[in-house]
Design a protein around this motif. Structure first.
Motif, PDB file in Angstrom:
ATOM      1  N   LEU A  50       4.427-156.991  27.505  1.00  0.00           N
ATOM      2  CA  LEU A  50       5.369-158.022  27.484  1.00  0.00           C
ATOM      3  C   LEU A  50       5.928-158.105  26.132  1.00  0.00           C
ATOM      4  O   LEU A  50       7.102-158.682  26.071  1.00  0.00           O
ATOM      5  CB  LEU A  50       4.488-159.406  27.812  1.00  0.00           C
ATOM      6  CG  LEU A  50       5.266-160.735  27.882  1.00  0.00           C
ATOM      7  CD1 LEU A  50       6.268-160.565  28.682  1.00  0.00           C
ATOM      8  CD2 LEU A  50       4.248-161.793  28.157  1.00  0.00           C
ATOM      9  N   GLY A  51       5.420-158.002  25.027  1.00  0.00           N
ATOM     10  CA  GLY A  51       6.204-158.053  23.820  1.00  0.00           C
ATOM     11  C   GLY A  51       7.075-157.003  23.737  1.00  0.00           C
ATOM     12  O   GLY A  51       8.328-157.398  23.267  1.00  0.00           O
ATOM     13  N   LEU A  52       6.982-155.982  24.192  1.00  0.00           N
ATOM     14  CA  LEU A  52       8.231-154.783  24.105  1.00  0.00           C
ATOM     15  C   LEU A  52       9.279-155.185  25.153  1.00  0.00           C
ATOM     16  O   LEU A  52      10.255-155.160  24.890  1.00  0.00           O
ATOM     17  CB  LEU A  52       7.720-153.586  24.591  1.00  0.00           C
ATOM     18  CG  LEU A  52       6.594-152.620  23.761  1.00  0.00           C
ATOM     19  CD1 LEU A  52       6.136-151.661  24.113  1.00  0.00           C
ATOM     20  CD2 LEU A  52       7.436-152.600  22.441  1.00  0.00           C
ATOM     21  N   ALA A  53       8.836-155.865  26.331  1.00  0.00           N
ATOM     22  CA  ALA A  53       9.828-156.361  27.265  1.00  0.00           C
ATOM     23  C   ALA A  53      10.809-157.621  26.621  1.00  0.00           C
ATOM     24  O   ALA A  53      11.733-157.675  26.833  1.00  0.00           O
ATOM     25  CB  ALA A  53       9.217-157.008  28.687  1.00  0.00           C
ATOM     26  N   ILE A  54       9.796-158.575  25.878  1.00  0.00           N
ATOM     27  CA  ILE A  54      10.604-159.578  25.115  1.00  0.00           C
ATOM     28  C   ILE A  54      11.837-158.933  24.262  1.00  0.00           C
ATOM     29  O   ILE A  54      12.757-159.586  23.997  1.00  0.00           O
ATOM     30  CB  ILE A  54       9.549-160.360  24.383  1.00  0.00           C
ATOM     31  CG1 ILE A  54       8.879-161.369  25.359  1.00  0.00           C
ATOM     32  CG2 ILE A  54      10.261-161.141  23.266  1.00  0.00           C
ATOM     33  CD1 ILE A  54       7.682-162.182  24.868  1.00  0.00           C
ATOM     34  N   ILE A  55      11.462-158.037  23.293  1.00  0.00           N
ATOM     35  CA  ILE A  55      12.369-157.358  22.371  1.00  0.00           C
ATOM     36  C   ILE A  55      13.636-156.884  23.452  1.00  0.00           C
ATOM     37  O   ILE A  55      14.603-157.178  22.833  1.00  0.00           O
ATOM     38  CB  ILE A  55      11.763-156.133  21.695  1.00  0.00           C
ATOM     39  CG1 ILE A  55      10.696-156.828  20.822  1.00  0.00           C
ATOM     40  CG2 ILE A  55      12.695-155.383  20.989  1.00  0.00           C
ATOM     41  CD1 ILE A  55       9.774-155.621  20.183  1.00  0.00           C
ATOM     42  N   ASP A  56      13.452-156.166  24.520  1.00  0.00           N
ATOM     43  CA  ASP A  56      14.393-155.893  25.250  1.00  0.00           C
ATOM     44  C   ASP A  56      15.371-156.805  25.760  1.00  0.00           C
ATOM     45  O   ASP A  56      16.482-156.818  25.998  1.00  0.00           O
ATOM     46  CB  ASP A  56      13.781-154.915  26.339  1.00  0.00           C
ATOM     47  CG  ASP A  56      13.374-153.589  26.052  1.00  0.00           C
ATOM     48  OD1 ASP A  56      13.749-153.027  24.908  1.00  0.00           O
ATOM     49  OD2 ASP A  56      12.549-152.876  26.864  1.00  0.00           O
ATOM     50  N   VAL A  57      14.556-157.931  26.384  1.00  0.00           N
ATOM     51  CA  VAL A  57      15.236-159.116  26.756  1.00  0.00           C
ATOM     52  C   VAL A  57      16.412-159.859  25.712  1.00  0.00           C
ATOM     53  O   VAL A  57      17.416-160.063  25.939  1.00  0.00           O
ATOM     54  CB  VAL A  57      14.206-160.039  27.197  1.00  0.00           C
ATOM     55  CG1 VAL A  57      15.067-161.507  27.282  1.00  0.00           C
ATOM     56  CG2 VAL A  57      13.747-159.793  28.522  1.00  0.00           C
ATOM     57  N   VAL A  58      15.749-159.911  24.371  1.00  0.00           N
ATOM     58  CA  VAL A  58      16.509-160.503  23.348  1.00  0.00           C
ATOM     59  C   VAL A  58      17.574-159.778  23.001  1.00  0.00           C
ATOM     60  O   VAL A  58      18.645-160.306  22.821  1.00  0.00           O
ATOM     61  CB  VAL A  58      15.652-160.936  22.185  1.00  0.00           C
ATOM     62  CG1 VAL A  58      16.488-161.472  21.160  1.00  0.00           C
ATOM     63  CG2 VAL A  58      14.576-162.058  22.750  1.00  0.00           C
ATOM     64  N   GLU A  59      17.342-158.362  22.968  1.00  0.00           N
ATOM     65  CA  GLU A  59      18.355-157.508  22.530  1.00  0.00           C
ATOM     66  C   GLU A  59      19.649-157.578  23.545  1.00  0.00           C
ATOM     67  O   GLU A  59      20.659-157.522  23.276  1.00  0.00           O
ATOM     68  CB  GLU A  59      17.806-155.921  22.347  1.00  0.00           C
ATOM     69  CG  GLU A  59      17.302-155.706  21.059  1.00  0.00           C
ATOM     70  CD  GLU A  59      16.689-154.535  20.909  1.00  0.00           C
ATOM     71  OE1 GLU A  59      16.458-153.724  21.746  1.00  0.00           O
ATOM     72  OE2 GLU A  59      16.096-154.208  19.749  1.00  0.00           O
ATOM     73  N   GLY A  60      19.263-157.444  24.844  1.00  0.00           N
ATOM     74  CA  GLY A  60      19.999-157.594  26.202  1.00  0.00           C
ATOM     75  C   GLY A  60      21.074-158.804  25.946  1.00  0.00           C
ATOM     76  O   GLY A  60      22.198-158.606  26.183  1.00  0.00           O
ATOM     77  N   VAL A  61      20.177-160.011  25.629  1.00  0.00           N
ATOM     78  CA  VAL A  61      21.030-161.278  25.808  1.00  0.00           C
ATOM     79  C   VAL A  61      22.037-161.198  24.686  1.00  0.00           C
ATOM     80  O   VAL A  61      23.094-161.679  24.872  1.00  0.00           O
ATOM     81  CB  VAL A  61      20.036-162.211  25.709  1.00  0.00           C
ATOM     82  CG1 VAL A  61      20.701-163.587  25.406  1.00  0.00           C
ATOM     83  CG2 VAL A  61      19.264-162.638  27.007  1.00  0.00           C
ATOM     84  N   SER A  62      21.550-160.590  23.369  1.00  0.00           N
ATOM     85  CA  SER A  62      22.486-160.646  22.310  1.00  0.00           C
ATOM     86  C   SER A  62      23.635-159.710  22.353  1.00  0.00           C
ATOM     87  O   SER A  62      24.559-160.078  21.934  1.00  0.00           O
ATOM     88  CB  SER A  62      21.646-160.333  20.973  1.00  0.00           C
ATOM     89  OG  SER A  62      21.262-158.905  20.937  1.00  0.00           O
ATOM     90  N   ARG A  63      23.460-158.657  23.010  1.00  0.00           N
ATOM     91  CA  ARG A  63      24.626-158.013  23.310  1.00  0.00           C
ATOM     92  C   ARG A  63      25.731-158.494  24.242  1.00  0.00           C
ATOM     93  O   ARG A  63      26.861-158.330  24.159  1.00  0.00           O
ATOM     94  CB  ARG A  63      24.172-156.742  24.010  1.00  0.00           C
ATOM     95  CG  ARG A  63      23.383-155.628  23.172  1.00  0.00           C
ATOM     96  CD  ARG A  63      23.444-154.261  23.716  1.00  0.00           C
ATOM     97  NE  ARG A  63      22.691-154.250  24.892  1.00  0.00           N
ATOM     98  CZ  ARG A  63      21.307-153.908  24.756  1.00  0.00           C
ATOM     99  NH1 ARG A  63      20.746-153.793  23.529  1.00  0.00           N
ATOM    100  NH2 ARG A  63      20.399-153.978  25.732  1.00  0.00           N
ATOM    101  N   ARG A  64      25.263-159.477  25.261  1.00  0.00           N
ATOM    102  CA  ARG A  64      26.147-160.234  25.994  1.00  0.00           C
ATOM    103  C   ARG A  64      26.845-161.441  25.274  1.00  0.00           C
ATOM    104  O   ARG A  64      27.879-161.744  25.916  1.00  0.00           O
ATOM    105  CB  ARG A  64      25.349-160.756  27.443  1.00  0.00           C
ATOM    106  CG  ARG A  64      24.845-159.697  28.330  1.00  0.00           C
ATOM    107  CD  ARG A  64      24.204-160.200  29.327  1.00  0.00           C
ATOM    108  NE  ARG A  64      23.126-161.067  28.825  1.00  0.00           N
ATOM    109  CZ  ARG A  64      22.020-161.383  29.961  1.00  0.00           C
ATOM    110  NH1 ARG A  64      22.278-161.196  31.043  1.00  0.00           N
ATOM    111  NH2 ARG A  64      21.103-162.218  29.339  1.00  0.00           N
ATOM    112  N   THR A  65      26.347-161.890  24.221  1.00  0.00           N
ATOM    113  CA  THR A  65      27.050-162.923  23.448  1.00  0.00           C
ATOM    114  C   THR A  65      27.984-162.424  22.598  1.00  0.00           C
ATOM    115  O   THR A  65      28.082-161.145  22.077  1.00  0.00           O
ATOM    116  CB  THR A  65      25.783-163.950  22.970  1.00  0.00           C
ATOM    117  OG1 THR A  65      25.171-163.212  22.150  1.00  0.00           O
ATOM    118  CG2 THR A  65      25.379-164.625  24.150  1.00  0.00           C
TER     119      THR A  65
END
Length: 96
Positions: free
Chosen positions: A81-96
């Motif tokens: 889950l921690g690794l997934a959270i890193i992926d989520v935040v990186e993905g969202v930051s690329r979209r903004t």
């Protein structure tokens, strides 16, 4: 709920730079951003399994893996889950 749990792992996430970011974007944009992040984390937690979202406060996400959802591999699931959270935040930051 009992006040003590056995065989569990805890996970907490805070967004680095959140305070500075909150002064740079509108309140609506900030709410949309946090909602996108937390919704994606919730989806990842459902895939990981055995996760109880304890609470979200501001930019903080707290969860327990195992405990009320017993599983022998709670530590591995918490890391996943921690690794997934890193992926989520990186993905969202690329979209903004």
């Amino acid at each position: 709920c009992p006040e003590e749990y056995a065989d569990c792992s805890l996970l907490q996430m805070d967004i680095s730079g959140f305070t500075a970011l909150s002064s740079d974007i509108s309140a609506a944009e900030l709410v949309d951003l946090i909602n996108a992040i937390f919704t994606s984390i919730d989806e990842a937690a459902a895939l990981v399994g055995c996760v109880w979202k304890v609470e979200t406060v501001g930019d903080c996400y707290k969860a327990m893996v195992g405990g009320i959802f017993p599983c022998d591999d709670h530590a591995h699931r918490a890391v996943a889950l921690g690794l997934a959270i890193i992926d989520v935040v990186e993905g969202v930051s690329r979209r903004t």
